[in-house]
Design a protein around this motif. Structure first.
Motif, PDB file in Angstrom:
ATOM      1  N   ARG A 101       0.848  -1.195   0.000  1.00 30.24           N
ATOM      2  CA  ARG A 101       0.000   0.000   0.000  1.00 30.24           C
ATOM      3  C   ARG A 101       0.879   1.240   0.000  1.00 30.24           C
ATOM      4  O   ARG A 101       1.889   1.297   0.722  1.00 30.24           O
ATOM      5  CB  ARG A 101      -0.892   0.006   1.233  1.00 30.24           C
ATOM      6  CG  ARG A 101      -1.944   1.125   1.230  1.00 30.24           C
ATOM      7  CD  ARG A 101      -2.924   0.918   2.352  1.00 30.24           C
ATOM      8  NE  ARG A 101      -4.115   1.737   2.205  1.00 30.24           N
ATOM      9  CZ  ARG A 101      -5.270   1.482   2.806  1.00 30.24           C
ATOM     10  NH1 ARG A 101      -5.392   0.422   3.580  1.00 30.24           N
ATOM     11  NH2 ARG A 101      -6.311   2.280   2.625  1.00 30.24           N
ATOM     12  N   VAL A 102       0.503   2.213  -0.809  1.00 32.12           N
ATOM     13  CA  VAL A 102       1.204   3.487  -0.871  1.00 32.12           C
ATOM     14  C   VAL A 102       0.187   4.587  -0.602  1.00 32.12           C
ATOM     15  O   VAL A 102      -0.762   4.755  -1.364  1.00 32.12           O
ATOM     16  CB  VAL A 102       1.870   3.700  -2.247  1.00 32.12           C
ATOM     17  CG1 VAL A 102       2.450   5.105  -2.338  1.00 32.12           C
ATOM     18  CG2 VAL A 102       2.964   2.654  -2.481  1.00 32.12           C
ATOM     19  N   ALA A 195     -10.099   2.429  10.359  1.00 26.87           N
ATOM     20  CA  ALA A 195      -8.843   1.689  10.509  1.00 26.87           C
ATOM     21  C   ALA A 195      -8.377   1.287   9.119  1.00 26.87           C
ATOM     22  O   ALA A 195      -9.154   0.727   8.334  1.00 26.87           O
ATOM     23  CB  ALA A 195      -9.036   0.452  11.376  1.00 26.87           C
ATOM     24  N   THR A 196      -7.127   1.586   8.791  1.00 30.73           N
ATOM     25  CA  THR A 196      -6.534   1.171   7.525  1.00 30.73           C
ATOM     26  C   THR A 196      -5.290   0.337   7.843  1.00 30.73           C
ATOM     27  O   THR A 196      -5.059  -0.047   8.982  1.00 30.73           O
ATOM     28  CB  THR A 196      -6.164   2.382   6.656  1.00 30.73           C
ATOM     29  OG1 THR A 196      -5.190   3.182   7.346  1.00 30.73           O
ATOM     30  CG2 THR A 196      -7.396   3.241   6.359  1.00 30.73           C
ATOM     31  N   TRP A 197      -4.484   0.059   6.843  1.00 28.44           N
ATOM     32  CA  TRP A 197      -3.229  -0.657   7.070  1.00 28.44           C
ATOM     33  C   TRP A 197      -2.124   0.011   6.266  1.00 28.44           C
ATOM     34  O   TRP A 197      -2.387   0.797   5.362  1.00 28.44           O
ATOM     35  CB  TRP A 197      -3.357  -2.139   6.731  1.00 28.44           C
ATOM     36  CG  TRP A 197      -3.710  -2.468   5.304  1.00 28.44           C
ATOM     37  CD1 TRP A 197      -4.964  -2.531   4.760  1.00 28.44           C
ATOM     38  CD2 TRP A 197      -2.799  -2.786   4.242  1.00 28.44           C
ATOM     39  NE1 TRP A 197      -4.890  -2.869   3.437  1.00 28.44           N
ATOM     40  CE2 TRP A 197      -3.585  -3.036   3.084  1.00 28.44           C
ATOM     41  CE3 TRP A 197      -1.410  -2.886   4.152  1.00 28.44           C
ATOM     42  CZ2 TRP A 197      -3.009  -3.369   1.855  1.00 28.44           C
ATOM     43  CZ3 TRP A 197      -0.837  -3.220   2.931  1.00 28.44           C
ATOM     44  CH2 TRP A 197      -1.638  -3.465   1.806  1.00 28.44           C
ATOM     45  N   PHE A 198      -0.878  -0.304   6.605  1.00 31.46           N
ATOM     46  CA  PHE A 198       0.249   0.308   5.913  1.00 31.46           C
ATOM     47  C   PHE A 198       1.338  -0.740   5.705  1.00 31.46           C
ATOM     48  O   PHE A 198       1.377  -1.769   6.380  1.00 31.46           O
ATOM     49  CB  PHE A 198       0.810   1.493   6.719  1.00 31.46           C
ATOM     50  CG  PHE A 198       1.519   1.096   7.994  1.00 31.46           C
ATOM     51  CD1 PHE A 198       2.908   0.983   8.031  1.00 31.46           C
ATOM     52  CD2 PHE A 198       0.801   0.836   9.158  1.00 31.46           C
ATOM     53  CE1 PHE A 198       3.565   0.626   9.203  1.00 31.46           C
ATOM     54  CE2 PHE A 198       1.452   0.485  10.332  1.00 31.46           C
ATOM     55  CZ  PHE A 198       2.840   0.378  10.351  1.00 31.46           C
ATOM     56  N   GLY A 199       2.221  -0.463   4.763  1.00 26.44           N
ATOM     57  CA  GLY A 199       3.354  -1.359   4.539  1.00 26.44           C
ATOM     58  C   GLY A 199       3.100  -2.318   3.388  1.00 26.44           C
ATOM     59  O   GLY A 199       2.347  -2.038   2.452  1.00 26.44           O
ATOM     60  N   ASP A 200       3.727  -3.494   3.474  1.00 27.93           N
ATOM     61  CA  ASP A 200       3.553  -4.511   2.450  1.00 27.93           C
ATOM     62  C   ASP A 200       3.758  -5.882   3.062  1.00 27.93           C
ATOM     63  O   ASP A 200       4.112  -6.013   4.240  1.00 27.93           O
ATOM     64  CB  ASP A 200       4.506  -4.285   1.270  1.00 27.93           C
ATOM     65  CG  ASP A 200       5.962  -4.214   1.687  1.00 27.93           C
ATOM     66  OD1 ASP A 200       6.439  -5.151   2.360  1.00 27.93           O
ATOM     67  OD2 ASP A 200       6.625  -3.221   1.362  1.00 27.93           O
ATOM     68  N   ALA A 201       3.535  -6.920   2.245  1.00 27.82           N
ATOM     69  CA  ALA A 201       3.567  -8.295   2.757  1.00 27.82           C
ATOM     70  C   ALA A 201       4.937  -8.685   3.288  1.00 27.82           C
ATOM     71  O   ALA A 201       5.041  -9.554   4.148  1.00 27.82           O
ATOM     72  CB  ALA A 201       3.137  -9.261   1.656  1.00 27.82           C
ATOM     73  N   GLY A 202       6.005  -8.067   2.802  1.00 30.27           N
ATOM     74  CA  GLY A 202       7.346  -8.398   3.261  1.00 30.27           C
ATOM     75  C   GLY A 202       7.895  -7.447   4.304  1.00 30.27           C
ATOM     76  O   GLY A 202       9.090  -7.485   4.611  1.00 30.27           O
ATOM     77  N   PRO A 287      -0.110  -5.070   8.109  1.00 31.43           N
ATOM     78  CA  PRO A 287      -0.974  -5.954   7.303  1.00 31.43           C
ATOM     79  C   PRO A 287      -1.486  -7.173   8.059  1.00 31.43           C
ATOM     80  O   PRO A 287      -2.675  -7.511   7.981  1.00 31.43           O
ATOM     81  CB  PRO A 287      -0.071  -6.345   6.129  1.00 31.43           C
ATOM     82  CG  PRO A 287       0.885  -5.211   5.992  1.00 31.43           C
ATOM     83  CD  PRO A 287       1.149  -4.740   7.397  1.00 31.43           C
ATOM     84  N   ALA A 288      -0.607  -7.860   8.807  1.00 31.16           N
ATOM     85  CA  ALA A 288      -1.045  -9.056   9.521  1.00 31.16           C
ATOM     86  C   ALA A 288      -2.051  -8.714  10.618  1.00 31.16           C
ATOM     87  O   ALA A 288      -3.035  -9.427  10.824  1.00 31.16           O
ATOM     88  CB  ALA A 288       0.159  -9.790  10.111  1.00 31.16           C
ATOM     89  N   ALA A 289      -1.824  -7.609  11.326  1.00 33.44           N
ATOM     90  CA  ALA A 289      -2.752  -7.193  12.376  1.00 33.44           C
ATOM     91  C   ALA A 289      -4.117  -6.851  11.792  1.00 33.44           C
ATOM     92  O   ALA A 289      -5.161  -7.181  12.368  1.00 33.44           O
ATOM     93  CB  ALA A 289      -2.176  -6.002  13.147  1.00 33.44           C
TER      94      ALA A 289
END
Length: 312
Positions: A101-102, A195-202, A287-289
């Motif tokens: 996500r960007v 609530a959103t998310w940030f970052g990436d799968a790695g 992402p996992a949370a």
């Protein structure tokens, strides 16, 4: 990076934070989620490298694989980072492959590309918007111009993130034109918003939330010059804990604040997953949370209620 960011420390912290008991009385507990790198995949078994060990997760005909859209076993190539949400029996329910996500302020635009400032704690990102995704992006982000905010769900590629769809609708104001709440506005006991998310799968960030109002004084962990956002929020420090409840899915957990969410404070938008939430992003989850609380990463958000210190 926080001192507890080693793999073993993250594993222990996840076990403590995401136990079997929900944070809110009557709420459903968080789901089981595994983040790792694909080692092997077949119709009935997915093998991952996760937290320094080999992890085997059962697959079934109902398992959904996302890789820039609905995918299949071909997307589960060795070496790709994935996030797997499991059903109660341990079988994989959803698998997100190389999702990212960007979100941030547009710095410049080119032909099919956009350069984004994601805030002082995160890198700048050069995002490719392929022709098949551009129309979907423009429907909800009509102002792809420097100074405006953008939020894109992406898939990884050798050239960097490639936009697949908008994460949310674009706010109608410029990033530096956010109206702050009145200084005397009361801070509610329970926060309601997006609530959103940030970052990436790695991403190596430890599981938890980026919070829009981390105190910038002394060692609290905030960033100087961060906007106050469009809703009144209590100031917290990195390491504080908050109870996050998914109003759409009914799941709840206590999660630690791991980062200052200064960019989230600029987004005065709504989530419409189950009716329209009040304006304002009150947490950004890793992402996992986010997936543990029942959120679909490709959907981008859920309506949330948040309370400090896990007391409901």
């Amino acid at each position: 990076m926080p001192p507890y960011a080693s793999r073993e420390a993250r594993r222990r912290r996840r076990a403590a934070v995401f136990g079997t008991s929900p944070a809110r009385p009557g709420a459903a507990p968080p789901l089981r989620v595994t983040a790792g790198t694909v080692l092997d995949a077949g119709p009935h078994l997915l093998v991952l490298a996760a937290d320094g060990a080999e992890t085997r997760i059962a697959m079934s005909g109902t398992t959904t694989v996302w890789h820039g859209g609905r995918g299949g076993l071909a997307a589960l190539r060795p070496g790709r980072p994935v996030i797997v949400r499991q059903k109660d029996g341990g079988v994989a329910d959803r698998v997100w492959v190389d999702i990212g996500r960007v979100a941030g302020t547009i710095l410049s635009c080119g032909r099919g590309t956009v350069e984004v400032d994601m805030g002082v704690h995160r890198r700048r990102a050069h995002v490719v918007i392929p022709p098949h995704a551009r129309e979907r992006v423009l429907v909800r982000h009509p102002r792809l111009e420097p100074g405006y905010l953008v939020d894109l769900i992406c898939v990884g590629s050798p050239d960097g993130p490639r936009a697949v769809r908008p994460g949310t609708s674009q706010p109608g104001y410029r990033a530096d034109d956010l109206a702050a709440p009145e200084a005397t506005a009361p801070v509610p006991e329970v926060l309601h918003g997006t609530a959103t998310w940030f970052g990436d799968a790695g991403d190596e960030t430890p599981d938890g939330v980026a919070y829009p109002a981390v105190d910038s004084e002394e060692s609290a962990g905030g960033c100087a010059g961060a906007p106050s956002g469009c809703v009144p929020l209590p100031y917290l420090s990195v390491g504080s804990e908050v109870s996050v409840h998914n109003e759409c899915g009914g799941r709840s957990a206590v999660v630690p604040v791991v980062e200052c969410g200064c960019m989230a404070a600029r987004f005065c938008d709504r989530c419409v997953e189950c009716g329209a939430s009040p304006r304002g992003r009150i947490v950004e989850l890793t992402p996992a949370a986010f997936a543990r609380l029942g959120g679909d990463l490709d959907a981008g958000c859920f309506n949330a209620s948040v309370r400090v210190e896990g007391a409901w």
